[in-house]
Design a protein around this motif. Structure first.
Motif, PDB file in Angstrom:
ATOM      1  N   ALA A 191       0.810  -1.222   0.000  1.00 51.86           N
ATOM      2  CA  ALA A 191       0.000   0.000   0.000  1.00 51.86           C
ATOM      3  C   ALA A 191       0.837   1.262   0.000  1.00 51.86           C
ATOM      4  CB  ALA A 191      -0.926   0.001   1.214  1.00 51.86           C
ATOM      5  N   ALA A 192       1.957   1.265   0.735  1.00 55.54           N
ATOM      6  CA  ALA A 192       2.758   2.485   0.878  1.00 55.54           C
ATOM      7  C   ALA A 192       3.189   3.077  -0.464  1.00 55.54           C
ATOM      8  CB  ALA A 192       3.984   2.205   1.759  1.00 55.54           C
ATOM      9  N   PRO A 193       3.593   2.266  -1.463  1.00 52.40           N
ATOM     10  CA  PRO A 193       3.970   2.882  -2.743  1.00 52.40           C
ATOM     11  C   PRO A 193       2.819   3.625  -3.419  1.00 52.40           C
ATOM     12  CG  PRO A 193       4.855   0.651  -2.580  1.00 52.40           C
ATOM     13  CD  PRO A 193       3.891   0.818  -1.444  1.00 52.40           C
ATOM     14  N   VAL A 194       1.595   3.145  -3.232  1.00 46.68           N
ATOM     15  CA  VAL A 194       0.433   3.814  -3.822  1.00 46.68           C
ATOM     16  C   VAL A 194       0.126   5.097  -3.056  1.00 46.68           C
ATOM     17  CG1 VAL A 194      -1.978   3.562  -4.504  1.00 46.68           C
ATOM     18  CG2 VAL A 194      -0.452   1.575  -4.533  1.00 46.68           C
ATOM     19  N   ALA A 195       0.203   5.036  -1.724  1.00 51.54           N
ATOM     20  CA  ALA A 195       0.004   6.242  -0.918  1.00 51.54           C
ATOM     21  C   ALA A 195       1.038   7.307  -1.293  1.00 51.54           C
ATOM     22  CB  ALA A 195       0.096   5.893   0.566  1.00 51.54           C
ATOM     23  N   ALA A 196       2.280   6.883  -1.495  1.00 52.75           N
ATOM     24  CA  ALA A 196       3.334   7.825  -1.872  1.00 52.75           C
ATOM     25  C   ALA A 196       3.058   8.424  -3.246  1.00 52.75           C
ATOM     26  CB  ALA A 196       4.694   7.121  -1.856  1.00 52.75           C
ATOM     27  N   ALA A 197       2.614   7.589  -4.192  1.00 56.09           N
ATOM     28  CA  ALA A 197       2.307   8.090  -5.537  1.00 56.09           C
ATOM     29  C   ALA A 197       1.179   9.115  -5.494  1.00 56.09           C
ATOM     30  CB  ALA A 197       1.938   6.928  -6.460  1.00 56.09           C
ATOM     31  N   LEU A 198       0.132   8.833  -4.720  1.00 59.94           N
ATOM     32  CA  LEU A 198      -0.982   9.783  -4.594  1.00 59.94           C
ATOM     33  C   LEU A 198      -0.518  11.087  -3.939  1.00 59.94           C
ATOM     34  CD1 LEU A 198      -3.840   7.408  -3.436  1.00 59.94           C
ATOM     35  CD2 LEU A 198      -3.830   8.738  -5.552  1.00 59.94           C
ATOM     36  N   SER A 199       0.378  10.974  -2.961  1.00 56.39           N
ATOM     37  CA  SER A 199       0.819  12.166  -2.225  1.00 56.39           C
ATOM     38  C   SER A 199       1.591  13.135  -3.111  1.00 56.39           C
ATOM     39  CB  SER A 199       1.692  11.749  -1.038  1.00 56.39           C
ATOM     40  OG  SER A 199       2.984  11.330  -1.465  1.00 56.39           O
ATOM     41  N   ARG A 200       2.142  12.622  -4.202  1.00 56.45           N
ATOM     42  CA  ARG A 200       2.906  13.478  -5.115  1.00 56.45           C
ATOM     43  C   ARG A 200       2.021  14.127  -6.179  1.00 56.45           C
ATOM     44  NH1 ARG A 200       6.580   8.949  -4.496  1.00 56.45           N
ATOM     45  NH2 ARG A 200       5.719   8.002  -6.388  1.00 56.45           N
ATOM     46  N   MET A 201       0.736  13.792  -6.194  1.00 55.05           N
ATOM     47  CA  MET A 201      -0.188  14.345  -7.182  1.00 55.05           C
ATOM     48  C   MET A 201      -0.829  15.629  -6.651  1.00 55.05           C
ATOM     49  SD  MET A 201      -2.033  10.869  -8.587  1.00 55.05           S
ATOM     50  CE  MET A 201      -1.108   9.676  -9.540  1.00 55.05           C
ATOM     51  N   PRO A 202      -1.244  16.533  -7.542  1.00 50.80           N
ATOM     52  CA  PRO A 202      -1.845  17.789  -7.084  1.00 50.80           C
ATOM     53  C   PRO A 202      -3.228  17.579  -6.476  1.00 50.80           C
ATOM     54  CG  PRO A 202      -1.970  17.609  -9.477  1.00 50.80           C
ATOM     55  CD  PRO A 202      -1.122  16.469  -9.010  1.00 50.80           C
ATOM     56  N   ASN A 203      -3.539  18.406  -5.491  1.00 55.82           N
ATOM     57  CA  ASN A 203      -4.872  18.446  -4.887  1.00 55.82           C
ATOM     58  C   ASN A 203      -5.305  17.096  -4.307  1.00 55.82           C
ATOM     59  OD1 ASN A 203      -5.198  21.184  -5.538  1.00 55.82           O
ATOM     60  ND2 ASN A 203      -5.927  20.659  -7.585  1.00 55.82           N
ATOM     61  N   THR A 204      -4.366  16.378  -3.722  1.00 54.89           N
ATOM     62  CA  THR A 204      -4.710  15.136  -3.031  1.00 54.89           C
ATOM     63  C   THR A 204      -4.262  15.237  -1.583  1.00 54.89           C
ATOM     64  OG1 THR A 204      -2.619  14.075  -3.635  1.00 54.89           O
ATOM     65  CG2 THR A 204      -4.496  13.718  -5.111  1.00 54.89           C
ATOM     66  N   ARG A 205      -5.020  14.576  -0.725  1.00 47.54           N
ATOM     67  CA  ARG A 205      -4.663  14.467   0.687  1.00 47.54           C
ATOM     68  C   ARG A 205      -4.690  12.991   1.040  1.00 47.54           C
ATOM     69  NH1 ARG A 205      -8.305  16.679   5.771  1.00 47.54           N
ATOM     70  NH2 ARG A 205      -7.053  15.742   7.445  1.00 47.54           N
ATOM     71  N   VAL A 206      -3.619  12.501   1.633  1.00 43.69           N
ATOM     72  CA  VAL A 206      -3.484  11.078   1.930  1.00 43.69           C
ATOM     73  C   VAL A 206      -3.334  10.884   3.425  1.00 43.69           C
ATOM     74  CG1 VAL A 206      -2.192   8.968   1.484  1.00 43.69           C
ATOM     75  CG2 VAL A 206      -2.378  10.712  -0.306  1.00 43.69           C
ATOM     76  N   GLU A 207      -4.177  10.006   3.986  1.00 40.26           N
ATOM     77  CA  GLU A 207      -4.092   9.629   5.394  1.00 40.26           C
ATOM     78  C   GLU A 207      -3.981   8.112   5.489  1.00 40.26           C
ATOM     79  OE1 GLU A 207      -6.766  13.179   7.435  1.00 40.26           O
ATOM     80  OE2 GLU A 207      -7.681  11.246   7.012  1.00 40.26           O
ATOM     81  N   CYS A 208      -3.101   7.645   6.350  1.00 43.36           N
ATOM     82  CA  CYS A 208      -2.940   6.212   6.587  1.00 43.36           C
ATOM     83  C   CYS A 208      -3.279   5.921   8.043  1.00 43.36           C
ATOM     84  CB  CYS A 208      -1.513   5.770   6.280  1.00 43.36           C
ATOM     85  SG  CYS A 208      -1.054   5.912   4.542  1.00 43.36           S
ATOM     86  N   PHE A 209      -4.182   4.979   8.263  1.00 41.75           N
ATOM     87  CA  PHE A 209      -4.635   4.616   9.602  1.00 41.75           C
ATOM     88  C   PHE A 209      -3.967   3.309  10.013  1.00 41.75           C
ATOM     89  CE2 PHE A 209      -7.706   7.527   7.965  1.00 41.75           C
ATOM     90  CZ  PHE A 209      -8.220   8.215   9.061  1.00 41.75           C
ATOM     91  N   VAL A 210      -3.230   3.353  11.139  1.00 41.07           N
ATOM     92  CA  VAL A 210      -2.469   2.186  11.604  1.00 41.07           C
ATOM     93  C   VAL A 210      -2.835   1.867  13.048  1.00 41.07           C
ATOM     94  CG1 VAL A 210      -0.556   2.664  10.035  1.00 41.07           C
ATOM     95  CG2 VAL A 210      -0.494   3.576  12.368  1.00 41.07           C
ATOM     96  N   ILE A 211      -2.392   0.680  13.488  1.00 41.82           N
ATOM     97  CA  ILE A 211      -2.793   0.171  14.805  1.00 41.82           C
ATOM     98  C   ILE A 211      -2.048   0.842  15.958  1.00 41.82           C
ATOM     99  CG2 ILE A 211      -2.704  -1.890  16.293  1.00 41.82           C
ATOM    100  CD1 ILE A 211      -4.985  -2.036  14.392  1.00 41.82           C
ATOM    101  N   ASP A 212      -0.734   1.019  15.827  1.00 46.08           N
ATOM    102  CA  ASP A 212       0.050   1.505  16.972  1.00 46.08           C
ATOM    103  C   ASP A 212       1.244   2.318  16.509  1.00 46.08           C
ATOM    104  OD1 ASP A 212       1.985  -0.389  16.138  1.00 46.08           O
ATOM    105  OD2 ASP A 212       1.118  -1.931  17.429  1.00 46.08           O
ATOM    106  N   SER A 213       2.016   2.819  17.486  1.00 46.60           N
ATOM    107  CA  SER A 213       3.145   3.696  17.174  1.00 46.60           C
ATOM    108  C   SER A 213       4.263   2.950  16.456  1.00 46.60           C
ATOM    109  CB  SER A 213       3.677   4.338  18.459  1.00 46.60           C
ATOM    110  OG  SER A 213       4.070   3.341  19.394  1.00 46.60           O
ATOM    111  N   GLU A 214       4.413   1.652  16.690  1.00 47.67           N
ATOM    112  CA  GLU A 214       5.425   0.880  15.974  1.00 47.67           C
ATOM    113  C   GLU A 214       5.100   0.825  14.487  1.00 47.67           C
ATOM    114  OE1 GLU A 214       5.970  -2.975  17.652  1.00 47.67           O
ATOM    115  OE2 GLU A 214       6.571  -2.216  19.614  1.00 47.67           O
TER     116      GLU A 214
END
Length: 409
Positions: A46-69
Motif C-alpha cells: 500500500a505504501a507505494p500507492v500512498a506515496a504516488a498519490l501524495s505526489r499528485m496535485p490536490n490530493t490528501r493522503v491519510e494512513c490509519f495504523v494500529i500503533d506507534s510501531e
C-alpha cells in the motif's frame, strides 16, 4: 505481455471519461484514507500507492495504523519511496478500553481490529475513497450511514482466494486492483465482482521496493555453499513447520552441504513471546545458519532475493523468490498434490515436491541440476501472477484511485 495488451481485454471507461474524472479531482481535491490494520508485512502493498498519490496535485493522503510501531515503520517506508506529505493516524481507543483489550493486542485479533474500525469509522468514511490491503475493513461498509467507495489491493497473489475457499468479502469492494491476469481470472470466474470493478495494475510491492532501491541480491551467509531459504507458512493445515519444521532444519544442518536461512511467514511467530522469538533467533551461527522469526528483512524481499534454493509449501513469497527464477523444493505434508486447492498445483509444478521429512535433503541435492525442468513453469507463474513489471504498478494503482474519487465526486 504489456499492459497495453491487457487493457484491451478489460472493460474500461473511455479516455474522455477518465480525463473528466481526473479533472473533477484536480478541481475539487480528493482525500484518500488507507486502512492499514493488518500488520507491517502488508505495508509494502500500500505504501507505494500512498506515496504516488501524495505526489499528485490536490490530493490528501491519510494512513490509519494500529500503533506507534506501525506508525514509525510506515513513515520509514514512505520516506524511502520519496513520498509527499502523508498523515499517519494511530487508531487509539479510550484508555480504559485499551487496558481491557491489552491481552489481544499482541495477536492483532479480528475483534480488536474491528473495534478500532468502528471507533474510527467516521474519520475514515469522510474520505473520498478508502483503500485497504486486507478484508476486515469491509466492516466499514456495513456500518449505517454513507460510506465512500472502497478499493482493495490484495497483499499477496491469489485474488479472492483465502485458505478455506473464496472470500465472500471480495464482493463488498467497489474496485479491486490486482497484480496480474491470474488473479483477474480467478476473481471473475467466481462471480464476486463485475468485470468493470476489477483492474490489473501490476505488483505494487515489487514496484515500491524497486523504487526504494531494495531489489538487490546479496549473500547473507559466507562461503560457497548454496543457500536454502526455508519459508514455512503459518497455515496449520499445510504448513510444514507445525508438522516437522525442527526435524527438517536439523537434517539440512546435519548434511553440511548447505547454508540455511529459516525465515517463516511473519504470522507464524505472531503470537510468540519475546523469549520464544529470541530462542528461535539464537539458533543463528553467523556462518551457515540464519534464523529470523519476523524482522523487516522478512517482508522487504531480503531473504527471497538472497536464497539460492526455495524450500516451503506455498506463499506469495514464492512469487517474490521467482522474480529471479531459481530452484525450488516443495513440501506436501498431506501427500495429496494440493487437491481441492486452486493455487497449489501450479506452484508445485515449479520444483520437486516431497512428502516425507527424509526426502527433503536429497531433493535439495538434486534441485540445482533439475532446475531446467521447471524454468518455463516458473517464468509463466510469475508472468501470470505479477503482470508487466516494466510499468509502475503504484502509479497505475494511483490513477485508478483518482478515477474512483472523480466518479464519486
Amino acid at each position: 505481455m504489456q499492459y497495453a495488451d491487457l487493457a484491451g481485454d478489460l472493460p474500461r471507461d473511455s479516455a474522455v471519461e477518465k480525463q473528466a474524472s481526473a479533472g473533477r479531482v484536480a478541481a475539487q481535491g480528493a482525500r484518500f484514507a488507507f486502512s492499514l490494520i493488518g500488520g507491517q508485512h502488508q505495508f509494502w502493498h500500500a505504501a507505494p500507492v500512498a506515496a504516488a498519490l501524495s505526489r499528485m496535485p490536490n490530493t490528501r493522503v491519510e494512513c490509519f495504523v494500529i500503533d506507534s510501531e506501525d506508525q514509525a515503520a510506515l513513515a520509514e517506508m514512505l520516506a524511502a519511496l520519496g513520498s509527499g506529505p502523508v498523515e499517519i493516524v494511530v487508531m487509539t481507543l479510550p484508555r480504559a478500553l485499551e487496558r481491557g483489550l491489552a491481552a489481544l493486542r499482541r495477536t492483532r485479533s479480528s475483534p480488536l481490529k474491528a473495534l478500532r474500525l468502528v471507533w474510527w469509522a467516521r474519520a475514515m468514511r469522510s474520505a473520498s475513497v478508502i483503500v485497504t490491503v486486507e478484508r476486515t475493513s469491509t466492516l466499514l461498509k456495513q456500518i449505517p450511514g454513507r460510506c465512500p467507495p472502497l478499493a482493495h489491493i490484495p497483499h499477496g497473489v491469489g485474488g479472492a482466494r483465502r485458505a478455506k475457499g473464496m472470500d465472500p468479502r471480495f464482493a463488498k469492494f467497489d474496485r479491486v486492483l490486482l497484480a496480474g491476469e491470474a488473479d483477474r481470472r480467478s476473481t471473475l470466474e467466481h462471480g464476486l465482482l463485475p468485470a468493470d470493478a476489477v483492474a490489473v495494475v501490476g505488483h505494487v510491492k515489487l514496484d515500491g521496493l524497486r523504487r526504494a532501491g531494495r531489489l538487490k541480491r546479496r549473500p547473507l551467509l559466507p562461503g560457497p555453499k548454496p543457500t536454502v531459504l526455508y519459508n514455512p507458512h503459518f497455515d496449520a493445515q499445510r504448513g510444514s513447520w507445525q508438522w516437522a519444521g525442527p526435524q527438517i532444519v536439523g537434517q539440512i544442518r546435519a548434511s553440511g552441504r548447505f547454508n540455511l536461512i529459516t525465515a517463516p511467514h511473519v504470522r507464524l511467530f505472531e503470537g510468540a513471546s519475546a523469549a520464544e522469538r529470541a530462542a528461535f533467533r539464537d539458533q543463528s551461527d553467523g556462518t551457515h545458519a540464519l534464523f529470523d522469526p519476523g524482522s523487516e528483512r522478512s517482508i522487504d524481499m531480503t531473504y527471497t532475493l538472497a536464497g539460492d534454493i526455495y524450500l516451503g509449501e506455498f506463499s506469495s513469497q514464492l512469487y517474490e523468490f521467482l522474480v529471479i527464477p531459481r530452484p525450488c523444493v516443495f513440501i506436501d505434508i498431506k501427500g495429496d498434490g494440493g487437491a481441492g486447492d486452486s493455487k497449489l498445483p501450479d506452484m508445485w509444478r515449479c520444483g520437486e515436491t516431497v512428502t516425507r521429512v527424509e526426502d527433503v535433503v536429497p531433493a535439495l541435492d538434486r534441485a540445482i541440476a533439475r532446475h531446467g525442468e521447471f524454468l518455463a513453469q516458473q517464468e509463466a507463474l510469475v508472468r501470470d501472477g505479477y503482470g508487466d513489471q516494466s510499468v509502475s504498478a503504484s502509479e497505475r494503482a494511483a490513477q485508478e484511485l483518482i478515477e474512483m474519487a472523480g466518479l464519486a465526486a
